[in-house]
Design a protein around this motif. Structure first.
Motif, PDB file in Angstrom:
ATOM      1  N   GLU A 142       0.848  -1.193   0.000  1.00 37.67           N
ATOM      2  CA  GLU A 142       0.000   0.000   0.000  1.00 37.67           C
ATOM      3  C   GLU A 142       0.884   1.244   0.000  1.00 37.67           C
ATOM      4  OE1 GLU A 142      -2.724   1.239  -0.522  1.00 37.67           O
ATOM      5  OE2 GLU A 142      -2.714   3.130   0.549  1.00 37.67           O
ATOM      6  N   ALA A 143       0.840   1.980  -1.112  1.00 37.65           N
ATOM      7  CA  ALA A 143       1.572   3.240  -1.256  1.00 37.65           C
ATOM      8  C   ALA A 143       0.579   4.354  -1.565  1.00 37.65           C
ATOM      9  CB  ALA A 143       2.592   3.123  -2.387  1.00 37.65           C
ATOM     10  N   PRO A 144       0.976   5.625  -1.459  1.00 42.66           N
ATOM     11  CA  PRO A 144       0.099   6.698  -1.931  1.00 42.66           C
ATOM     12  C   PRO A 144      -0.219   6.475  -3.412  1.00 42.66           C
ATOM     13  CG  PRO A 144       1.898   7.586  -0.617  1.00 42.66           C
ATOM     14  CD  PRO A 144       2.214   6.144  -0.858  1.00 42.66           C
ATOM     15  N   ASN A 145      -1.501   6.500  -3.765  1.00 40.35           N
ATOM     16  CA  ASN A 145      -1.949   6.163  -5.119  1.00 40.35           C
ATOM     17  C   ASN A 145      -1.524   4.721  -5.414  1.00 40.35           C
ATOM     18  OD1 ASN A 145      -3.120   8.730  -5.526  1.00 40.35           O
ATOM     19  ND2 ASN A 145      -1.112   9.559  -6.081  1.00 40.35           N
TER      20      ASN A 145
ATOM     21  N   GLY B  30       5.362  -4.620  -4.665  1.00 40.66           N
ATOM     22  CA  GLY B  30       4.830  -3.305  -4.980  1.00 40.66           C
ATOM     23  C   GLY B  30       3.342  -3.181  -4.747  1.00 40.66           C
ATOM     24  N   ASP B  31       2.867  -1.965  -4.892  1.00 42.95           N
ATOM     25  CA  ASP B  31       1.444  -1.624  -4.871  1.00 42.95           C
ATOM     26  C   ASP B  31       1.058  -1.430  -6.343  1.00 42.95           C
ATOM     27  OD1 ASP B  31      -1.066  -0.591  -4.597  1.00 42.95           O
ATOM     28  OD2 ASP B  31      -0.496   1.088  -3.327  1.00 42.95           O
ATOM     29  N   PHE B  32       0.325  -2.386  -6.905  1.00 42.77           N
ATOM     30  CA  PHE B  32       0.264  -2.514  -8.352  1.00 42.77           C
ATOM     31  C   PHE B  32      -0.808  -1.639  -8.989  1.00 42.77           C
ATOM     32  CE2 PHE B  32       1.832  -6.773  -6.930  1.00 42.77           C
ATOM     33  CZ  PHE B  32       3.151  -6.548  -7.311  1.00 42.77           C
ATOM     34  N   GLY B  33      -0.395  -0.955 -10.067  1.00 41.94           N
ATOM     35  CA  GLY B  33      -1.291  -0.126 -10.859  1.00 41.94           C
ATOM     36  C   GLY B  33      -0.746   0.011 -12.260  1.00 41.94           C
TER      37      GLY B  33
ATOM     38  N   ARG C 193      -9.027  -6.210 -13.221  1.00 42.23           N
ATOM     39  CA  ARG C 193     -10.044  -6.752 -14.120  1.00 42.23           C
ATOM     40  C   ARG C 193     -11.443  -6.756 -13.507  1.00 42.23           C
ATOM     41  NH1 ARG C 193      -7.158  -8.401 -18.283  1.00 42.23           N
ATOM     42  NH2 ARG C 193      -4.986  -9.019 -17.919  1.00 42.23           N
ATOM     43  N   LEU C 194     -11.525  -6.676 -12.186  1.00 40.45           N
ATOM     44  CA  LEU C 194     -12.833  -6.734 -11.528  1.00 40.45           C
ATOM     45  C   LEU C 194     -13.243  -5.404 -10.905  1.00 40.45           C
ATOM     46  CD1 LEU C 194     -12.290 -10.171  -9.748  1.00 40.45           C
ATOM     47  CD2 LEU C 194     -13.621  -9.764 -11.817  1.00 40.45           C
ATOM     48  N   ASN C 195     -12.398  -4.388 -10.964  1.00 39.80           N
ATOM     49  CA  ASN C 195     -12.677  -3.131 -10.275  1.00 39.80           C
ATOM     50  C   ASN C 195     -13.941  -2.464 -10.814  1.00 39.80           C
ATOM     51  OD1 ASN C 195     -10.320  -3.624  -8.951  1.00 39.80           O
ATOM     52  ND2 ASN C 195      -9.135  -2.043  -9.983  1.00 39.80           N
ATOM     53  N   PRO C 196     -14.774  -1.913  -9.923  1.00 40.47           N
ATOM     54  CA  PRO C 196     -15.974  -1.207 -10.380  1.00 40.47           C
ATOM     55  C   PRO C 196     -15.608   0.065 -11.140  1.00 40.47           C
ATOM     56  CG  PRO C 196     -15.667  -0.923  -8.015  1.00 40.47           C
ATOM     57  CD  PRO C 196     -14.656  -1.935  -8.450  1.00 40.47           C
ATOM     58  N   PRO C 197     -16.489   0.556 -12.018  1.00 38.15           N
ATOM     59  CA  PRO C 197     -16.171   1.718 -12.864  1.00 38.15           C
ATOM     60  C   PRO C 197     -15.794   2.978 -12.087  1.00 38.15           C
ATOM     61  CG  PRO C 197     -18.122   0.593 -13.688  1.00 38.15           C
ATOM     62  CD  PRO C 197     -17.787  -0.047 -12.373  1.00 38.15           C
ATOM     63  N   TRP C 198     -16.355   3.154 -10.867  1.00 30.13           N
ATOM     64  CA  TRP C 198     -16.098   4.391 -10.124  1.00 30.13           C
ATOM     65  C   TRP C 198     -14.699   4.443  -9.514  1.00 30.13           C
ATOM     66  CZ3 TRP C 198     -14.755   4.196  -4.993  1.00 30.13           C
ATOM     67  CH2 TRP C 198     -15.052   3.002  -4.305  1.00 30.13           C
ATOM     68  N   TRP C 199     -14.011   3.312  -9.429  1.00 30.52           N
ATOM     69  CA  TRP C 199     -12.697   3.245  -8.782  1.00 30.52           C
ATOM     70  C   TRP C 199     -11.662   3.968  -9.651  1.00 30.52           C
ATOM     71  CZ3 TRP C 199     -11.226   2.220  -4.040  1.00 30.52           C
ATOM     72  CH2 TRP C 199      -9.905   1.870  -3.752  1.00 30.52           C
TER      73      TRP C 199
ATOM     74  N   SER D  78      -5.543   4.798  -8.369  1.00 23.37           N
ATOM     75  CA  SER D  78      -5.482   4.050  -7.116  1.00 23.37           C
ATOM     76  C   SER D  78      -4.922   2.639  -7.361  1.00 23.37           C
ATOM     77  CB  SER D  78      -6.887   3.938  -6.503  1.00 23.37           C
ATOM     78  OG  SER D  78      -7.401   5.208  -6.172  1.00 23.37           O
ATOM     79  N   THR D  79      -4.680   1.912  -6.271  1.00 24.84           N
ATOM     80  CA  THR D  79      -4.278   0.511  -6.357  1.00 24.84           C
ATOM     81  C   THR D  79      -5.248  -0.261  -7.243  1.00 24.84           C
ATOM     82  OG1 THR D  79      -3.363   0.639  -4.128  1.00 24.84           O
ATOM     83  CG2 THR D  79      -3.838  -1.563  -4.994  1.00 24.84           C
ATOM     84  N   GLN D  80      -4.719  -1.140  -8.107  1.00 29.93           N
ATOM     85  CA  GLN D  80      -5.564  -1.814  -9.085  1.00 29.93           C
ATOM     86  C   GLN D  80      -5.691  -3.329  -8.889  1.00 29.93           C
ATOM     87  OE1 GLN D  80      -7.454  -0.225 -11.403  1.00 29.93           O
ATOM     88  NE2 GLN D  80      -6.750   1.658 -10.430  1.00 29.93           N
ATOM     89  N   TYR D  81      -4.622  -3.994  -8.525  1.00 32.29           N
ATOM     90  CA  TYR D  81      -4.674  -5.459  -8.454  1.00 32.29           C
ATOM     91  C   TYR D  81      -3.554  -5.978  -7.561  1.00 32.29           C
ATOM     92  CZ  TYR D  81      -0.875  -5.126 -11.885  1.00 32.29           C
ATOM     93  OH  TYR D  81       0.288  -4.814 -12.524  1.00 32.29           O
ATOM     94  N   GLY D  82      -3.621  -7.258  -7.226  1.00 32.10           N
ATOM     95  CA  GLY D  82      -2.605  -7.863  -6.377  1.00 32.10           C
ATOM     96  C   GLY D  82      -2.123  -9.185  -6.938  1.00 32.10           C
ATOM     97  N   ILE D  83      -1.506  -9.965  -6.080  1.00 30.74           N
ATOM     98  CA  ILE D  83      -0.986 -11.291  -6.399  1.00 30.74           C
ATOM     99  C   ILE D  83      -1.637 -12.290  -5.456  1.00 30.74           C
ATOM    100  CG2 ILE D  83       1.088 -12.752  -6.442  1.00 30.74           C
ATOM    101  CD1 ILE D  83       2.729 -10.249  -6.998  1.00 30.74           C
TER     102      ILE D  83
END
Length: 308
Positions: free
Chosen positions: A186-189, A214-217, A222-228, A232-237
């Motif tokens: 978790e990093a800023p943005n 890392g904090d991946f972006g 692939r599953l994030n809602p449209p408002w996100w 911001s952070t996008q996905y993980g492992i």
């Protein structure tokens, strides 16, 4: 409920024909290979495989009937998209017909917001599929009843602790207990090169530490809602803690001599799982935990027991 391991016997005439059909085509095996890395919409699978959407839908239905994949519907700006996710991690076919030796699997998905204890510092938050829960950077939010709807949780320092029932392990010969989850730093943005030492404790004992890279972006989960936000952070492992009668594994690597007996996993009424950042961690880079509506994988915290 999310089944991660599939054990089948050679004389199971009810399920075996569907399994054979699912595996008896190169395109379906290619799909399972793709889904080992991420979840995809049917349209995305069609593009990667260079096949018509109707053909991909046909093959996905065969894989779903066999229990290999799960299909969920996600709303987006262009309507509804069918997201295909892998439903199993391992498949085995047994030729030992003695029912006393047959392995069975119990699996349970734990809601991210159902933690029983938390120690969180500012630089934190939670969101569900619709919005941020109450407010950013407010540790007190983690004790609000609204936390039960959380689909993504993030914090820079601290821990979450879950109590997971173990009634299914009573009077059983337990071979392994597994915890599986999608996570990152978790990093800023977001920052793809932001290391974090993420530690796991089971029943009060430290069992493993994973160094998240890392904090991946940089691309949408692939599953994030449209408002996100794209920033911001996008996905993980996907990371897996597997505890056997011999030792503890982080993914496929043995990391501790603790085991099912030493950790007392069959004692009492529940198992505690703590996930967090130690105060003296070398890389204090925070933690993101993803639920089934965020990130790349349609799952939350998955708890699995293998037993005879």
């Amino acid at each position: 409920m999310s089944v991660r391991e599939y054990d089948l016997q050679i004389n199971d005439e009810e399920k075996l024909p569907d399994i054979i059909q699912a595996l008896n085509a190169s395109v379906r095996r290619q799909m399972m290979s793709l889904l080992s890395r991420s979840s995809y919409s049917i349209a995305d699978l069609a593009k990667k495989l260079k096949l018509p959407i109707s053909t991909v839908s046909f093959h996905v239905n065969i894989l779903r009937k066999a229990g290999f994949v799960n299909v969920t519907v996600k709303r987006n700006t262009r309507g509804n998209a069918k997201i295909v996710s892998r439903q199993i991690d391992r498949f085995s076919l047994g030729f030992l017909l003695d029912t006393q030796t047959k392995s069975k699997t119990f699996s349970m998905e734990i809601p991210l917001g159902s933690f029983c204890d938390a120690q969180i510092e500012a630089g934190c938050g939670m969101a569900n599929g619709s919005n941020i829960i109450i407010a950013d950077d407010t540790p007190g939010v983690f004790f609000s009843p609204e936390r039960y709807s959380a689909q993504i949780i993030w914090f820079a320092k601290g821990y979450l602790e879950y109590r997971i029932p173990n009634y299914m392990m009573r009077d059983k010969k337990v071979n392994a207990v597994t915890f599986s989850m999608e996570l990152c730093s978790e990093a800023p943005n977001y920052r793809n090169d932001w290391e974090s030492d993420i530690t796991f404790w089971v029943n009060g004992q430290e069992v493993a530490t994973y160094v998240s890279p890392g904090d991946f972006g940089g691309r949408r989960g692939r599953l994030n809602p449209p408002w996100w936000s794209d920033f911001s952070t996008q996905y993980g492992i996907i990371k897996t803690i597997r505890i056997t009668n011999e030792c503890v594994y982080l993914d496929e690597n043995a990391v501790s001599t603790l085991n099912i007996g030493k950790l007392g996993l069959q004692a009492g009424d529940y198992i505690t799982l703590r996930i967090g950042i130690k105060k003296d961690a070398h890389h204090q880079g925070g933690l993101n935990l993803f639920g089934e509506q965020f990130g790349d994988y349609a799952q939350g915290l998955v708890f699995t027991v293998d037993y005879n």
